[in-house]
Design a protein around this motif. Sequence first.
Motif, PDB file in Angstrom:
ATOM      1  N   ASN A  88       0.844  -1.194   0.000  1.00 22.26           N
ATOM      2  CA  ASN A  88       0.000   0.000   0.000  1.00 22.26           C
ATOM      3  C   ASN A  88       0.880   1.245   0.000  1.00 22.26           C
ATOM      4  O   ASN A  88       1.585   1.511   0.968  1.00 22.26           O
ATOM      5  CB  ASN A  88      -0.919  -0.010   1.235  1.00 22.26           C
ATOM      6  CG  ASN A  88      -1.845   1.190   1.267  1.00 22.26           C
ATOM      7  OD1 ASN A  88      -1.835   2.027   0.381  1.00 22.26           O
ATOM      8  ND2 ASN A  88      -2.658   1.261   2.299  1.00 22.26           N
ATOM      9  N   SER A 143      -8.434  -5.122   9.345  1.00 21.35           N
ATOM     10  CA  SER A 143      -8.204  -4.957   7.904  1.00 21.35           C
ATOM     11  C   SER A 143      -8.092  -6.294   7.176  1.00 21.35           C
ATOM     12  O   SER A 143      -8.275  -6.355   5.964  1.00 21.35           O
ATOM     13  CB  SER A 143      -6.912  -4.161   7.667  1.00 21.35           C
ATOM     14  OG  SER A 143      -6.954  -2.916   8.300  1.00 21.35           O
ATOM     15  N   TYR A 144      -7.787  -7.349   7.926  1.00 24.94           N
ATOM     16  CA  TYR A 144      -7.516  -8.642   7.301  1.00 24.94           C
ATOM     17  C   TYR A 144      -8.815  -9.364   6.939  1.00 24.94           C
ATOM     18  O   TYR A 144      -9.756  -9.414   7.722  1.00 24.94           O
ATOM     19  CB  TYR A 144      -6.698  -9.514   8.254  1.00 24.94           C
ATOM     20  CG  TYR A 144      -6.234 -10.818   7.645  1.00 24.94           C
ATOM     21  CD1 TYR A 144      -5.102 -10.860   6.847  1.00 24.94           C
ATOM     22  CD2 TYR A 144      -6.934 -12.002   7.857  1.00 24.94           C
ATOM     23  CE1 TYR A 144      -4.666 -12.046   6.288  1.00 24.94           C
ATOM     24  CE2 TYR A 144      -6.509 -13.198   7.302  1.00 24.94           C
ATOM     25  CZ  TYR A 144      -5.377 -13.218   6.516  1.00 24.94           C
ATOM     26  OH  TYR A 144      -4.954 -14.392   5.950  1.00 24.94           O
ATOM     27  N   GLN A 145      -8.846  -9.900   5.736  1.00 22.25           N
ATOM     28  CA  GLN A 145      -9.961 -10.745   5.292  1.00 22.25           C
ATOM     29  C   GLN A 145      -9.396 -12.099   4.870  1.00 22.25           C
ATOM     30  O   GLN A 145      -8.404 -12.162   4.132  1.00 22.25           O
ATOM     31  CB  GLN A 145     -10.701 -10.085   4.125  1.00 22.25           C
ATOM     32  CG  GLN A 145     -11.482  -8.844   4.548  1.00 22.25           C
ATOM     33  CD  GLN A 145     -12.197  -8.196   3.368  1.00 22.25           C
ATOM     34  OE1 GLN A 145     -11.576  -7.846   2.377  1.00 22.25           O
ATOM     35  NE2 GLN A 145     -13.501  -8.050   3.484  1.00 22.25           N
ATOM     36  N   GLN A 151      -6.258  -5.773   2.253  1.00 27.61           N
ATOM     37  CA  GLN A 151      -6.576  -4.911   1.127  1.00 27.61           C
ATOM     38  C   GLN A 151      -6.077  -3.497   1.427  1.00 27.61           C
ATOM     39  O   GLN A 151      -6.430  -2.922   2.473  1.00 27.61           O
ATOM     40  CB  GLN A 151      -8.082  -4.889   0.858  1.00 27.61           C
ATOM     41  CG  GLN A 151      -8.605  -6.190   0.264  1.00 27.61           C
ATOM     42  CD  GLN A 151     -10.066  -6.060  -0.139  1.00 27.61           C
ATOM     43  OE1 GLN A 151     -10.889  -5.593   0.633  1.00 27.61           O
ATOM     44  NE2 GLN A 151     -10.365  -6.456  -1.359  1.00 27.61           N
ATOM     45  N   THR A 153      -6.736  -0.371   0.433  1.00 26.90           N
ATOM     46  CA  THR A 153      -7.702   0.697   0.716  1.00 26.90           C
ATOM     47  C   THR A 153      -8.384   0.469   2.055  1.00 26.90           C
ATOM     48  O   THR A 153      -8.591   1.407   2.839  1.00 26.90           O
ATOM     49  CB  THR A 153      -8.773   0.762  -0.401  1.00 26.90           C
ATOM     50  OG1 THR A 153      -8.110   0.898  -1.659  1.00 26.90           O
ATOM     51  CG2 THR A 153      -9.687   1.956  -0.189  1.00 26.90           C
ATOM     52  N   ARG A 154      -8.720  -0.780   2.340  1.00 31.65           N
ATOM     53  CA  ARG A 154      -9.365  -1.108   3.610  1.00 31.65           C
ATOM     54  C   ARG A 154      -8.446  -0.778   4.791  1.00 31.65           C
ATOM     55  O   ARG A 154      -8.893  -0.235   5.806  1.00 31.65           O
ATOM     56  CB  ARG A 154      -9.734  -2.597   3.617  1.00 31.65           C
ATOM     57  CG  ARG A 154     -10.494  -3.049   4.872  1.00 31.65           C
ATOM     58  CD  ARG A 154     -10.778  -4.552   4.799  1.00 31.65           C
ATOM     59  NE  ARG A 154     -11.410  -5.016   6.020  1.00 31.65           N
ATOM     60  CZ  ARG A 154     -12.732  -5.035   6.235  1.00 31.65           C
ATOM     61  NH1 ARG A 154     -13.550  -4.580   5.289  1.00 31.65           N
ATOM     62  NH2 ARG A 154     -13.233  -5.484   7.362  1.00 31.65           N
ATOM     63  N   LEU A 155      -7.161  -1.071   4.636  1.00 37.21           N
ATOM     64  CA  LEU A 155      -6.218  -0.801   5.714  1.00 37.21           C
ATOM     65  C   LEU A 155      -6.137   0.698   6.005  1.00 37.21           C
ATOM     66  O   LEU A 155      -6.124   1.114   7.158  1.00 37.21           O
ATOM     67  CB  LEU A 155      -4.839  -1.346   5.350  1.00 37.21           C
ATOM     68  CG  LEU A 155      -3.777  -1.157   6.436  1.00 37.21           C
ATOM     69  CD1 LEU A 155      -3.001  -2.447   6.653  1.00 37.21           C
ATOM     70  CD2 LEU A 155      -2.814  -0.041   6.086  1.00 37.21           C
ATOM     71  N   LEU A 157      -8.434   2.992   5.414  1.00 40.66           N
ATOM     72  CA  LEU A 157      -9.696   3.451   6.004  1.00 40.66           C
ATOM     73  C   LEU A 157      -9.809   3.031   7.473  1.00 40.66           C
ATOM     74  O   LEU A 157     -10.221   3.824   8.330  1.00 40.66           O
ATOM     75  CB  LEU A 157     -10.885   2.891   5.204  1.00 40.66           C
ATOM     76  CG  LEU A 157     -11.057   3.463   3.784  1.00 40.66           C
ATOM     77  CD1 LEU A 157     -12.164   2.722   3.048  1.00 40.66           C
ATOM     78  CD2 LEU A 157     -11.361   4.958   3.846  1.00 40.66           C
ATOM     79  N   VAL A 158      -9.433   1.781   7.763  1.00 44.64           N
ATOM     80  CA  VAL A 158      -9.460   1.316   9.149  1.00 44.64           C
ATOM     81  C   VAL A 158      -8.472   2.116   9.991  1.00 44.64           C
ATOM     82  O   VAL A 158      -8.773   2.532  11.120  1.00 44.64           O
ATOM     83  CB  VAL A 158      -9.142  -0.196   9.220  1.00 44.64           C
ATOM     84  CG1 VAL A 158      -8.935  -0.639  10.667  1.00 44.64           C
ATOM     85  CG2 VAL A 158     -10.263  -1.012   8.592  1.00 44.64           C
TER      86      VAL A 158
END
Length: 336
Positions: A88, A143-145, A151, A153-155, A157-158
């Motif tokens: 990222n 953030s982990y899926q 991901q 972007t998810r990281l 935002l979180v």
Amino acid sequence: MIHPSLIKKQRMLMVILTALIIVTVLVSMGLGYSSVSYNRIIPTLFGNGTFKEEFVLFSIRLPRIIITLLAGMALALSGAILQGITRNDLADPGIIGINAGAGVAVAVFFLFFPIEAGSFVYFLPLAAFLGAFLTACLIYIFSYQKKVGIQPTRLVLVGVGFSMALSGAMIVLISSAEREKVDFIAKWLAGNIWGTDWPFILAILPWLIVLVPFTLYKSNRLNLLGLSEPVSIGVGLAIEKERIVLLVTAVALAASAVSVTGGIAFIGLMAPHLAKSLIGPRNQLFLPLALLLGGWLLLFADTIGRNVLEPDGVPAGIMAALIGAPYFIYLLLKKV
């Protein structure tokens, strides 16, 4: 195998950046509320200055300059690691909430754990590390899926969400504190270089002596983590283990820096990107450049900031944000 021309280019860039740091250090030593004539700096450094000149340089300027350089290097390396393990480009310990976690821990430690002044400076990085590590773990978990991993972007935002929540927690903590303690935490939040005595250098230096060589040793692992997960697994890399080890390293670097400089963002974002643009994305090549760039950027921001408005100046964190925020927006738009 790294091409010899790239190694030659890296060495040339390191010499240029080192010269730039030396020039900035000399300029910084002469500027300030109590100025020192530039033709007196060298004699004073060799013990031939007046009492005032020696006091200004050795008790005020030099400790601050060294702390700023070391903290900038630590933040730059932390940002480079975070960008590598998360793939990222927007990852930075200040942006994704790690600095905020360290800040809350520092505030709790400062407000509720009275410790002797002599020991306080050495316990502070440890308290910051614990807060930053807990925050990083929570950000990683949220953030982990399972099917797709982390991901980018998810990281971000979180991390931004955690940063906002922790900033709110900081306000709650200081709302009932004594005035002097509130002033200290307010300066910390603004990114004011407050650890400006020699003991603070001794507090942060051991962290860098251990973690900088360790990160350079792990640079090839960072190269592999930057590839897709199937490729990394295919070459026999234990992805989760390496990520956790490097995440702890990044958190420790960021915590050691912000414990003595306050909440400074964007240095960890800008320095790795600038280094990559100069020499390319290979970690063995750009990490040493990022170290030097991070130290110089924070020193430059602090030198400008403390001379803009006298006598207090503008905190280095605010100056770094003024420089880094437009760059962050540019990268964000580029990704979209």
